[in-house]
Design a protein around this motif. Sequence first.
Motif, mmCIF file in Angstrom:
data_model
loop_
_atom_site.group_PDB
_atom_site.id
_atom_site.type_symbol
_atom_site.label_atom_id
_atom_site.label_comp_id
_atom_site.label_asym_id
_atom_site.label_seq_id
_atom_site.Cartn_x
_atom_site.Cartn_y
_atom_site.Cartn_z
ATOM 1 N N UNK A 94 -4.039 0.357 -22.572
ATOM 2 C CA UNK A 94 -4.846 -0.859 -22.572
ATOM 3 C C UNK A 94 -5.197 -1.359 -21.171
ATOM 4 N N UNK A 95 -5.057 -0.489 -20.168
ATOM 5 C CA UNK A 95 -5.526 -0.792 -18.812
ATOM 6 C C UNK A 95 -6.436 0.336 -18.369
ATOM 7 N N UNK A 96 -7.357 0.013 -17.468
ATOM 8 C CA UNK A 96 -8.212 1.054 -16.901
ATOM 9 C C UNK A 96 -7.364 1.936 -15.987
ATOM 10 N N UNK A 97 -7.603 3.257 -16.047
ATOM 11 C CA UNK A 97 -6.893 4.167 -15.150
ATOM 12 C C UNK A 97 -7.163 3.783 -13.703
ATOM 13 N N UNK A 98 -6.177 4.028 -12.845
ATOM 14 C CA UNK A 98 -6.274 3.686 -11.438
ATOM 15 C C UNK A 98 -6.035 4.939 -10.601
ATOM 16 N N UNK A 99 -6.953 5.204 -9.674
ATOM 17 C CA UNK A 99 -6.769 6.324 -8.755
ATOM 18 C C UNK A 99 -5.812 5.881 -7.651
ATOM 19 N N UNK A 100 -4.813 6.717 -7.385
ATOM 20 C CA UNK A 100 -3.776 6.363 -6.422
ATOM 21 C C UNK A 100 -3.579 7.519 -5.447
ATOM 22 N N UNK A 101 -3.325 7.169 -4.203
ATOM 23 C CA UNK A 101 -2.883 8.132 -3.197
ATOM 24 C C UNK A 101 -1.544 7.613 -2.676
ATOM 25 N N UNK A 102 -0.636 8.530 -2.419
ATOM 26 C CA UNK A 102 0.676 8.138 -1.914
ATOM 27 C C UNK A 102 1.140 9.195 -0.919
ATOM 28 N N UNK A 103 1.710 8.733 0.156
ATOM 29 C CA UNK A 103 2.255 9.624 1.173
ATOM 30 C C UNK A 103 3.767 9.504 1.152
ATOM 31 N N UNK A 104 4.444 10.641 1.032
ATOM 32 C CA UNK A 104 5.901 10.701 1.141
ATOM 33 C C UNK A 104 6.246 11.342 2.476
ATOM 34 N N UNK A 105 7.029 10.641 3.276
ATOM 35 C CA UNK A 105 7.549 11.220 4.515
ATOM 36 C C UNK A 105 8.947 11.731 4.221
ATOM 37 N N UNK A 106 9.202 12.979 4.599
ATOM 38 C CA UNK A 106 10.447 13.636 4.215
ATOM 39 C C UNK A 106 11.168 14.169 5.445
ATOM 40 N N UNK A 107 12.465 13.884 5.488
ATOM 41 C CA UNK A 107 13.309 14.393 6.570
ATOM 42 C C UNK A 107 14.598 14.919 5.956
ATOM 43 N N UNK A 108 14.956 16.136 6.338
ATOM 44 C CA UNK A 108 16.191 16.769 5.858
ATOM 45 C C UNK A 108 16.298 16.738 4.334
ATOM 46 N N UNK A 109 15.166 17.001 3.663
ATOM 47 C CA UNK A 109 15.146 17.121 2.218
ATOM 48 C C UNK A 109 15.156 15.819 1.434
ATOM 49 N N UNK A 110 15.031 14.686 2.129
ATOM 50 C CA UNK A 110 15.020 13.379 1.459
ATOM 51 C C UNK A 110 13.784 12.588 1.872
ATOM 52 N N UNK A 111 13.263 11.803 0.941
ATOM 53 C CA UNK A 111 12.135 10.921 1.242
ATOM 54 C C UNK A 111 12.671 9.750 2.069
ATOM 55 N N UNK A 112 12.099 9.564 3.252
ATOM 56 C CA UNK A 112 12.537 8.448 4.103
ATOM 57 C C UNK A 112 11.555 7.280 4.046
ATOM 58 N N UNK A 113 10.330 7.570 3.630
ATOM 59 C CA UNK A 113 9.327 6.515 3.520
ATOM 60 C C UNK A 113 8.241 6.943 2.552
ATOM 61 N N UNK A 114 7.689 5.966 1.847
ATOM 62 C CA UNK A 114 6.549 6.224 0.969
ATOM 63 C C UNK A 114 5.590 5.059 1.093
ATOM 64 N N UNK A 115 4.317 5.393 1.029
ATOM 65 C CA UNK A 115 3.270 4.381 1.158
ATOM 66 C C UNK A 115 2.197 4.678 0.117
ATOM 67 N N UNK A 116 1.862 3.661 -0.673
ATOM 68 C CA UNK A 116 0.906 3.788 -1.778
ATOM 69 C C UNK A 116 -0.434 3.161 -1.381
ATOM 70 N N UNK A 117 -1.522 3.839 -1.770
ATOM 71 C CA UNK A 117 -2.879 3.355 -1.558
ATOM 72 C C UNK A 117 -3.620 3.426 -2.889
ATOM 73 N N UNK A 118 -4.350 2.370 -3.227
ATOM 74 C CA UNK A 118 -5.106 2.359 -4.485
ATOM 75 C C UNK A 118 -6.587 2.531 -4.205
ATOM 76 N N UNK A 119 -7.246 3.291 -5.093
ATOM 77 C CA UNK A 119 -8.694 3.529 -4.960
ATOM 78 C C UNK A 119 -9.478 2.436 -5.620
#
Length: 119
Positions: A94-119
């Motif tokens: 019941x919501x319009x689909x949303x285009x999303x981009x997300x960047x995961x920064x990874x160090x030593x096999x773990x995500x240390x940061x993530x940042x979401x962007x919406x279209x």
Amino acid sequence: MTQEITSIAYKWFEAFNKKDLDQLLSLYDENAEHFSPKLKIRKPESNGLVIGQQALREWWQDAFDRLPTLHYKVTSLTANDDRVFMEYVRSVAEEQDLLVAEVLEIREGKIIASRVYHG
């Protein structure tokens, strides 16, 4: 290395879509940072940023509780040695689909940061 980074991204989608918080959080460093425009709207005091696994758990648990039909469909992944750029479609009934981009920064096999962007 790029294959390992891509593998983490696919594990991220799998855990998110199963709403498996323990599996999802296991991909993150204990002190990971996450920025999202939805977070900024929902919790203005955060200025869009949460830090640490407990804050991530609370944020995603709230989203899963409020949006039981929430689902992400990956459309593109681009990775290098320490980062993966993910494009996906966010679907909620019941919501319009949303285009999303997300960047995961990874160090030593773990995500240390993530940042979401919406279209």
